[in-house]
Scaffold this active site. Structure first.
Site, PDB file in Angstrom:
ATOM      1  N   ASN A 127      -2.488   2.598   3.678  1.00 31.96           N
ATOM      2  CA  ASN A 127      -1.952   3.933   3.967  1.00 31.96           C
ATOM      3  C   ASN A 127      -2.795   5.025   3.328  1.00 31.96           C
ATOM      4  OD1 ASN A 127       0.312   3.386   5.551  1.00 31.96           O
ATOM      5  ND2 ASN A 127       1.533   2.830   3.749  1.00 31.96           N
ATOM      6  N   THR A 186       3.033  -5.990   2.811  1.00 37.49           N
ATOM      7  CA  THR A 186       3.498  -4.829   3.581  1.00 37.49           C
ATOM      8  C   THR A 186       2.357  -3.837   3.828  1.00 37.49           C
ATOM      9  OG1 THR A 186       4.228  -3.655   1.586  1.00 37.49           O
ATOM     10  CG2 THR A 186       5.850  -5.071   2.675  1.00 37.49           C
ATOM     11  N   HIS A 238       9.853   0.516   7.790  1.00 38.85           N
ATOM     12  CA  HIS A 238       9.260  -0.755   8.225  1.00 38.85           C
ATOM     13  C   HIS A 238       9.260  -1.826   7.126  1.00 38.85           C
ATOM     14  CE1 HIS A 238       7.456   1.600  11.533  1.00 38.85           C
ATOM     15  NE2 HIS A 238       7.056   2.458  10.624  1.00 38.85           N
ATOM     16  N   ASP A 239       8.610  -1.468   6.005  1.00 41.04           N
ATOM     17  CA  ASP A 239       8.292  -2.494   4.999  1.00 41.04           C
ATOM     18  C   ASP A 239       9.534  -3.077   4.333  1.00 41.04           C
ATOM     19  OD1 ASP A 239       5.671  -2.057   5.596  1.00 41.04           O
ATOM     20  OD2 ASP A 239       5.325  -0.695   3.925  1.00 41.04           O
ATOM     21  N   ASP A 282       6.800   1.390   1.834  1.00 38.32           N
ATOM     22  CA  ASP A 282       6.458   0.404   0.792  1.00 38.32           C
ATOM     23  C   ASP A 282       7.282   0.671  -0.471  1.00 38.32           C
ATOM     24  OD1 ASP A 282       3.573  -0.923   1.707  1.00 38.32           O
ATOM     25  OD2 ASP A 282       3.789   1.140   2.348  1.00 38.32           O
ATOM     26  N   ASP A 303       0.847  -1.204   0.000  1.00 40.73           N
ATOM     27  CA  ASP A 303       0.000   0.000   0.000  1.00 40.73           C
ATOM     28  C   ASP A 303       0.885   1.259   0.000  1.00 40.73           C
ATOM     29  OD1 ASP A 303       0.987  -0.377   2.608  1.00 40.73           O
ATOM     30  OD2 ASP A 303      -0.835   0.378   3.571  1.00 40.73           O
ATOM     31  N   PHE A 357      -0.256  -0.771  12.875  1.00 41.73           N
ATOM     32  CA  PHE A 357      -1.205  -0.276  11.860  1.00 41.73           C
ATOM     33  C   PHE A 357      -1.735  -1.357  10.916  1.00 41.73           C
ATOM     34  CE2 PHE A 357      -2.006   1.561   7.608  1.00 41.73           C
ATOM     35  CZ  PHE A 357      -3.044   2.441   7.918  1.00 41.73           C
ATOM     36  N   ASN A 358      -0.854  -2.113  10.255  1.00 39.09           N
ATOM     37  CA  ASN A 358      -1.327  -3.058   9.224  1.00 39.09           C
ATOM     38  C   ASN A 358      -2.281  -4.111   9.785  1.00 39.09           C
ATOM     39  OD1 ASN A 358       0.079  -1.837   7.172  1.00 39.09           O
ATOM     40  ND2 ASN A 358       1.885  -3.157   7.384  1.00 39.09           N
TER      41      ASN A 358
END
Ligand code: BDR
Ligand code: CA
Length: 323
Positions: free
Chosen positions: A36, A120, A235-236, A14, A9, A161-162
């Site tokens: 996102n 992700t 993060h991703d 990402d 996303d 979040f995810n």
């Protein structure tokens, strides 16, 4: 090269996941998911990034626009109104494919051996693919996700979040039988980019490195403002790095489940760090975490420690190899 489908996303981090994946893995396709930002935007963002990488040959398939049972939550405070604010990128010249992400995932996995899934964003597309064709569970090698946490959350005290966006989907994936590699917030906080990294990206000077610099600059700014952290967590990119070079991450096998009902804990990844699930507390409470599993077998590996210098080395090398 590992054959992968990347479900994402984009999203600043990402975009970094795409940069790493496209160069080091055999990306059969990119699927997009509302997360996102709304689906239309994240799909466009994926296409824009591929255009900078000169990899418009990689097909992009739009997926679900919202979670399975709840309304979509987006993250403009981190990624801006477009989902990829900061860099000025031209409209993509290539269109997304006219096939739903879930159809692409199911067909590809059923017709191709040894596919690894990567997610992700929220896990809606992956869960829908498993619901549509449960046989994909035994066909995929594993799934590497960015999401969840062994410790604290970032969206609520306990939820990342995810997972928070679509806990029902996450529940389906973690309980499907597919082996999960989980790069949670506890790990990705160790992947913190600052102005010093932006400077190095600018020194590399390629168009992709400049994109990386613009993305990071924006993401640092929003992360400092919205989360009071000292830099931007990519993060991703961690979920991809793990597949490229497993020595970059120390992980532990454990059972991970998703809390769906808790008033304070909905969306939490409940990590059985000490392997107590299914064990007899009277006998097993004093065990060391690394002892054999006496209860249920673990369904996941949780990432615990990142070799951040090693990660940055991989990222710099990757950026230098693009135009
Ligand atoms: C996750 O949430 C999104 O905002 C990022 O792209 C990442 O996938 C981190 O919690
Ligand atoms: Ca993401």
């Amino acid at each position: 090269m590992k054959k992968v489908i990347l479900d994402c996303d984009p999203g600043h981090d990402d975009a970094f996941a795409i940069m790493l994946a496209v160069q080091h893995l055999d990306v059969l396709g990119i699927t997009t998911i509302g997360g996102n930002c709304i689906l239309e935007n994240v799909t466009k963002n994926a296409l824009k990034v591929l255009e900078v990488l000169d990899r418009t040959d990689i097909p992009v398939y739009p997926g679900h626009s919202c979670p399975m049972t709840v309304p979509l939550v987006t993250a403009p405070q981190f990624h801006g109104e477009t989902g990829l604010d900061g860099p000025v990128l031209p409209e993509p010249t290539v269109k997304p494919r006219n096939k739903h992400a879930v159809d692409f995932i199911v067909e590809t996995v059923m017709n191709t051996d040894d596919v690894t899934l990567i997610a992700t964003g929220p896990l809606t597309n992956i869960a829908a693919a498993i619901n549509r064709e449960p046989r994909i569970v035994d066909r995929v090698t594993e799934i590497s996700i960015m999401g969840g946490s062994v410790t604290f959350g970032n969206w609520t005290p306990t939820a990342e979040f995810n997972i928070y966006v679509d806990p029902e989907a996450a529940y389906r994936v973690f309980n499907s039988g597919i082996h999960v590699k989980m790069s949670g917030i506890n790990l990705t906080r160790q992947c913190c980019l600052t102005a010093e990294h932006v400077k190095k990206f600018r020194e590399i000077g390629t168009k992709t490195a400049n994109l990386a610099a613009d993305l990071t600059e924006f993401f640092i700014d929003t992360t400092i403002k919205s989360a009071s952290l000292s830099g931007a967590n990519m993060h991703d990119a961690c979920a991809i790095a793990w597949l490229i070079d497993s020595s970059l991450i120390k992980a532990a096998a454990m059972h991970i489940d998703i809390e769906l009902k808790g008033e304070l804990t909905r969306g939490m990844t409940v990590c059985d760090y000490r392997h107590l699930r299914g064990a007899d507390p009277e006998i097993d409470l004093c065990r060391e975490p690394q002892m054999d599993f006496r209860g249920e077998k673990p369904n996941a590996e949780a990432a615990l420690e990142l070799d951040f210098p090693g990660f940055m080395e991989l990222l710099y090398k990757t950026l230098k190899n693009y135009n």
